[in-house]
Design a protein around this motif. Structure first.
Motif, mmCIF file in Angstrom:
data_model
loop_
_atom_site.group_PDB
_atom_site.id
_atom_site.type_symbol
_atom_site.label_atom_id
_atom_site.label_comp_id
_atom_site.label_asym_id
_atom_site.label_seq_id
_atom_site.Cartn_x
_atom_site.Cartn_y
_atom_site.Cartn_z
ATOM 1 N N TYR A 250 -85.857 34.824 -7.190
ATOM 2 C CA TYR A 250 -84.641 35.543 -7.595
ATOM 3 C C TYR A 250 -84.938 36.520 -8.727
ATOM 4 O O TYR A 250 -84.429 37.643 -8.760
ATOM 5 N N TYR A 251 -85.766 36.077 -9.668
ATOM 6 C CA TYR A 251 -86.072 36.910 -10.844
ATOM 7 C C TYR A 251 -86.859 38.164 -10.440
ATOM 8 O O TYR A 251 -86.558 39.268 -10.895
ATOM 9 N N LEU A 252 -87.842 37.995 -9.576
ATOM 10 C CA LEU A 252 -88.658 39.138 -9.145
ATOM 11 C C LEU A 252 -87.854 40.123 -8.298
ATOM 12 O O LEU A 252 -88.137 41.323 -8.292
ATOM 13 N N LYS A 253 -86.845 39.608 -7.609
ATOM 14 C CA LYS A 253 -85.992 40.479 -6.791
ATOM 15 C C LYS A 253 -84.859 41.105 -7.599
ATOM 16 O O LYS A 253 -84.063 41.887 -7.052
ATOM 17 N N GLY A 254 -84.754 40.742 -8.890
ATOM 18 C CA GLY A 254 -83.719 41.307 -9.758
ATOM 19 C C GLY A 254 -82.319 40.857 -9.398
ATOM 20 O O GLY A 254 -81.365 41.626 -9.538
ATOM 21 N N MET A 255 -82.175 39.625 -8.957
ATOM 22 C CA MET A 255 -80.881 39.126 -8.492
ATOM 23 C C MET A 255 -80.034 38.506 -9.606
ATOM 24 O O MET A 255 -78.877 38.163 -9.389
ATOM 25 N N TYR A 256 -80.621 38.349 -10.797
ATOM 26 C CA TYR A 256 -79.873 37.775 -11.912
ATOM 27 C C TYR A 256 -79.200 38.868 -12.731
ATOM 28 O O TYR A 256 -79.673 40.011 -12.793
ATOM 29 N N GLU A 257 -78.107 38.490 -13.386
ATOM 30 C CA GLU A 257 -77.394 39.410 -14.255
ATOM 31 C C GLU A 257 -77.638 39.041 -15.715
ATOM 32 O O GLU A 257 -77.655 37.867 -16.076
ATOM 33 N N GLY B 3 -81.431 35.390 -15.866
ATOM 34 C CA GLY B 3 -82.718 35.289 -15.192
ATOM 35 C C GLY B 3 -83.802 34.712 -16.080
ATOM 36 O O GLY B 3 -84.495 33.764 -15.693
#
Length: 507
Positions: free
Chosen positions: A465-472, A476
């Motif tokens: 999730y972190y590498l895909k930039g899915m956190y706000e 992350g």
């Protein structure tokens, strides 16, 4: 002379723990904290499906009862066991496993419990009284309060079985108010609102392992339920402090059954409100203009956590005294001659020194070098940021201790099963032991496996999730640090336990 001897016997018995007192210590050491800290987590794991949460409770309690049935066999070899579950490993297993368990209990489990429990108590009080000066204390004041709480019990209960008994009875009586309150509040809430308020999980595009499937949540929840019972075995290390040492197993079993009944009633009550915790009912209490009642209950729950510290205080003193006497811990050769039969001062002081080093190190790292991975800043408005980081670090340190201690219990049970074939140690040969042992081993081992799977799967998910930039925002980095450090702490604990080291070079 006859009169004098009788007097000495009476004094000796007066300072010992009665059978009822031992049962109350089991109850006081394992009830009142975990059920309030973990119940909402269990409900979240099953995504609000109450019947699945109840199934998780049923499986875990069945395992706990089976474990309780094993205690007769485990405790039957000696009436002078000061080491508790580590004494069982020493009796039924080989020296290598004993050394691993001994180091875990001496240098990890006991000092960490004295570190985390007072912080949970302070945090609960801050949660009960938000927007007050106490809730906004800076980290060093919070640390001082936590230090004083553990120090008090280590130096009072640690020095005297009678003090342990008095303080346990006092705390247990006080904390039964929120326990009965929690049993009733769910039904009162349903009666007032005329419906069972279903818990609605927050939908997220970055789910962790426990959020993937509600059925999976049953098995993830079992270790959390084991945490609720954590501490019952402290009585196993107090056999020498009991009037009737042979009844220690029976005291633990009765205590476990009592705690099981109370906890399942509380859990169902809180779950049917749809909140899983007393804090979740805050809005309802405010609507009824009785928020003060919730605050009072939360404050008493915080006091109830002291009962766990109290139960471990005398056990830790006895534990370290036994190791010092056998010259099995660092510096024991320098202080062994100072121990006396009528004073626990040496064992108590040694216990405090180990705790103080752990407390100081973890507090400094948690408050100054860690981050708020569990979003305490959102849960408790106005809380000092360093305190938020400290509380997150407290959660991190507490993650593995309960799992590892149940692992130690399983090792001792496996050893006792093997003893049935080797006949190395004479035991009670209880008729329920074999089947109860196998049930306990299967359920506990499966639970420990689930914890390991969850830990490593969560790390993989969070990294993805972190590498895909899915956190706000900072979510992350918080989740990434938490996932990594959970594994780092496990590796650190295992290193302390498994890496050979000689205490003799310190003596």
């Amino acid at each position: 002379m006859l009169s004098s001897k009788k007097h000495k016997t009476i004094v000796s018995k007066k300072n010992k723990l009665s059978f009822i007192s031992a049962i109350l210590i089991v109850i006081g050491s394992s009830i009142g904290a975990g059920i309030f800290l973990k119940n909402d987590e269990i409900l979240k794991n099953t995504q609000g499906m109450i019947y699945l949460a109840i199934i998780a409770w049923a499986i875990a309690i069945f395992a706990i009862i089976c474990l309780g049935l094993c205690l007769t066999e485990l405790c039957s070899t000696s009436t002078k066991n000061k080491l508790g579950i580590i004494g069982w490993i020493k009796t039924f297993c080989n020296n290598y496993l004993y050394q691993i368990g001994k180091k875990f209990m001496a240098y990890i489990y006991l000092p960490i419990n004295f570190f985390v429990m007072p912080y949970y108590s302070v945090c609960t009080i801050q949660q009960a009284f938000p927007n007050t000066g106490f809730a906004k204390l800076e980290w060093y004041y919070v640390a001082l309060i936590a230090l004083l709480i553990s120090s008090w019990f280590i130096f009072t209960s640690g020095m005297s079985a009678r003090a342990t008994n008095i303080q346990n009875k006092t705390i247990t009586c006080v904390k039964f108010f929120p326990l009965f309150f929690a049993i009733l509040i769910g039904y009162i809430y349903v009666g007032d609102t005329h419906h069972i308020n279903e818990y609605t999980p927050v939908k997220t595009n970055v789910p962790l392992f426990n959020e993937l499937n509600p059925v999976l949540g049953i098995f993830i929840s079992i270790p959390s339920i084991f945490f609720v019972f954590d501490g019952f075995y402290s009585t196993a290390g107090l056999q020498t402090e009991m009037n009737e040492p042979k009844k220690s197993a029976k005291a633990m079993l009765i205590g476990l059954l009592t705690v099981s009944c109370i906890d399942i009633l509380i859990s169902i009550s809180l779950m049917i409100s749809g909140k899983g915790s007393l804090e979740g009912l805050q809005e309802w209490f405010e609507e009824k203009n009785c928020y003060w009642l919730l605050q009072t209950m939360q404050f008493i729950v915080a006091i109830g956590i002291w009962g766990i510290i109290n139960g471990f205080a005398l056990y830790s003193t006895n534990y370290y005294e036994e190791l010092i006497d056998k010259n099995e811990v660092i510096f024991s050769n320098k202080i062994r001659d100072k121990m006396t039969s009528n004073s626990h001062f040496v064992g108590c002081s040694y216990s405090y020194c180990i705790f103080f080093v752990m407390f100081l190190l973890c507090t400094l790292v948690g408050s100054l070098a860690y981050i708020d991975t569990n979003q305490y800043a959102d849960l408790l408005a106005g809380l000092d940021l360093h305190v938020c980081s400290l509380y997150s670090f407290v959660d991190l340190m507490a993650n593995w201790t309960s799992a590892l201690v149940f692992g130690c219990i399983v090792i001792s049970i496996i050893g006792a099963l093997r003893n049935r074939k080797t006949k190395k140690n004479k035991t009670a040969n209880d008729k329920n032991f074999v089947w109860a042992a196998y049930v306990t081993i299967v359920i506990v081992c499966f639970s420990l496996l689930m914890i390991l799977i969850e830990t490593f799967v969560n790390l993989a998910l969070v990294c993805s999730y972190y590498l895909k930039g899915m956190y706000e925002g900072d979510t992350g980095i918080q989740n990434l640090v938490s996932a990594i450090m959970t594994i780092v702490i496990l590796i650190l604990f295992l290193t302390i336990m498994f890496v050979p080291c000689s205490h003799k070079k310190y003596n």
